[in-house]
Scaffold this motif. Structure first.
Motif, short mmCIF file in Angstrom:
data_model
loop_
_atom_site.label_atom_id
_atom_site.label_comp_id
_atom_site.label_asym_id
_atom_site.label_seq_id
_atom_site.Cartn_x
_atom_site.Cartn_y
_atom_site.Cartn_z
N CYS A 107 31.32 15.19 38.09
CA CYS A 107 31.16 14.06 39.02
C CYS A 107 29.75 14.03 39.60
CB CYS A 107 32.20 14.15 40.13
SG CYS A 107 32.24 12.71 41.22
N GLY B 250 27.38 12.79 36.95
CA GLY B 250 27.46 11.34 36.76
C GLY B 250 26.87 10.58 37.93
N LEU B 251 27.13 11.02 39.15
CA LEU B 251 26.61 10.33 40.33
C LEU B 251 25.09 10.44 40.41
CD1 LEU B 251 29.29 11.31 43.01
CD2 LEU B 251 28.82 9.02 42.13
N TYR C 245 24.01 7.71 38.18
CA TYR C 245 24.54 6.38 38.50
C TYR C 245 23.55 5.62 39.37
CZ TYR C 245 28.05 2.86 39.77
OH TYR C 245 28.75 1.69 39.94
N LYS D 219 24.23 2.85 43.48
CA LYS D 219 24.74 3.58 44.64
C LYS D 219 24.42 2.83 45.93
CE LYS D 219 23.08 7.80 43.71
NZ LYS D 219 22.81 7.93 42.28
N THR E 17 28.39 11.01 47.10
CA THR E 17 27.53 11.93 46.34
C THR E 17 27.26 13.20 47.15
OG1 THR E 17 26.46 10.08 45.19
CG2 THR E 17 25.31 12.20 45.20
N TRP F 249 28.05 7.80 30.50
CA TRP F 249 27.63 8.55 31.68
C TRP F 249 28.13 7.90 32.97
CZ3 TRP F 249 24.67 5.64 34.92
CH2 TRP F 249 23.98 4.56 34.37
N ALA G 14 30.64 9.40 36.48
CA ALA G 14 30.51 9.20 37.92
C ALA G 14 31.78 8.62 38.52
CB ALA G 14 29.33 8.27 38.21
#
Length: 321
Positions: free
Chosen positions: A129, A132-133, A136, A139, A147, A239, A243
């Motif tokens: 996670c 991915g974040l 990402y 956001k 995050t 990807w 997230a």
């Protein structure tokens, strides 16, 4: 039983809210137009995931004990059934008691083993996670908070597993401020945690094997969810799935609903359809993805039904020690 009924009622209420805003005919159309081959492949991912998880359980065992691969599969599948009907993932605790009953391990070590197994699962999920974040791009303030929360949880978990002194400090302070009901559980957990440290850090090779296997297992879990998207004839970058899907899984772990049904569906709908400036999935497709993600828990439970009777005796002892 009362808490279970309340959680089921909350799940039903959330689903009613979700489906009141979605055209049911569109939802049925999503499944009717789904890709048959990708649907079979994605649903069939429960098999390699279960097999690798069972192999990991074998590797967790002390070197002077032996757990057959078939027996490990029975334990994993039986625990999946009990996790659907017992609160707070008690199926995994029953698995520990069952291993003790069958003479595989002592009671305290079997509990420590399961605690380590679940800790590796959570840390692997948080690791993917966080990865991915980090990549990402869409956001907003809520995603930045999530995050930081995911990164903080990952760091805390690594410290608890990696540092015995930090873990001891964490439990001592937690026991001081915890309510009386939780305090007893923390005292028991502290004993198991210390035994777990002594056991797993004594064999670095075993520790590395279990850690890497756990990361692979959760890669397979997230890959399955991405394949669900392909099966629904939709698309999002691989990807991005790293997230968003862990966030939905974490929402499903909140002790509010039955097996995460409702909270996980709502999170998937929000993250895949509502929150992005350009939605990755339509609302009906996101709702269909929620149903497929629920199948990830129901399919192993259905496969494990034949093994339920073997574990019920241990389940009764856990609930009435």
């Amino acid at each position: 039983m009362k808490k279970r009924f309340i959680s089921m009622a909350v799940s039903v209420a959330i689903l009613l809210i979700i489906y009141s805003k979605i055209d049911i005919q569109s939802l049925l159309g999503v499944f009717q137009n789904s890709h048959p081959l990708w649907m079979v492949i994605s649903l069939g991912m429960v098999i390699p995931i279960t097999l690798v998880t069972s192999w990991r359980l074998q590797q967790l065992m002390p070197k002077d004990t032996h757990l057959e691969f078939i027996e490990a599969n029975r334990l994993i599948l039986g625990a999946s059934v009990l996790n659907m009907v017992l609160p707070s993932k008690m199926g995994d605790i029953v698995k520990a008691y069952f291993m003790r009953e069958r003479g595989h391990l002592s009671g305290s070590l079997s509990l420590s083993l399961v605690i380590f197994e679940k800790s590796c699962d959570m840390l692997s999920l948080l690791l993917w996670c966080a990865f991915g974040l980090f990549l990402y791009s869409q956001k907003d303030s809520l995603f930045w908070i999530m995050t930081l929360a995911v990164a903080g949880g990952l760091i805390l978990g690594l410290l608890l597993l990696g540092s015995r002194s930090f873990a001891r400090l964490f439990f001592v302070n937690g026991i001081k401020i915890a309510p009386s009901k939780i305090k007893k559980k923390l005292v028991s957990l502290q004993d198991s945690w210390e035994e777990m440290h002594s056991y797993f850090w004594s064999d670095k090779q075993q520790l590395l094997t279990i850690s890497l296997t756990s990361i692979v297992i959760w890669f397979l879990h997230l890959l399955q969810i991405w394949l669900f998207v392909l099966a629904l004839r939709a698309w999002l970058p691989f990807w991005v799935n790293f997230a968003l899907s862990p966030l939905a899984i974490l929402a499903g772990l909140l002790p509010l609903t039955f097996a995460g049904v409702g909270t996980r569906d709502g999170a998937l709908l929000y993250f895949y359809s509502v929150q992005p400036d350009v939605p990755y999935l339509g609302e009906a497709t996101a709702a269909a993805l929620g149903l497929l993600c629920t199948s990830r828990y129901f399919l192993p439970a259905i496969i494990g039904l034949p093994f339920l009777g073997q574990m019920m005796g241990a389940a009764k002892k856990v609930r009435n020690p």
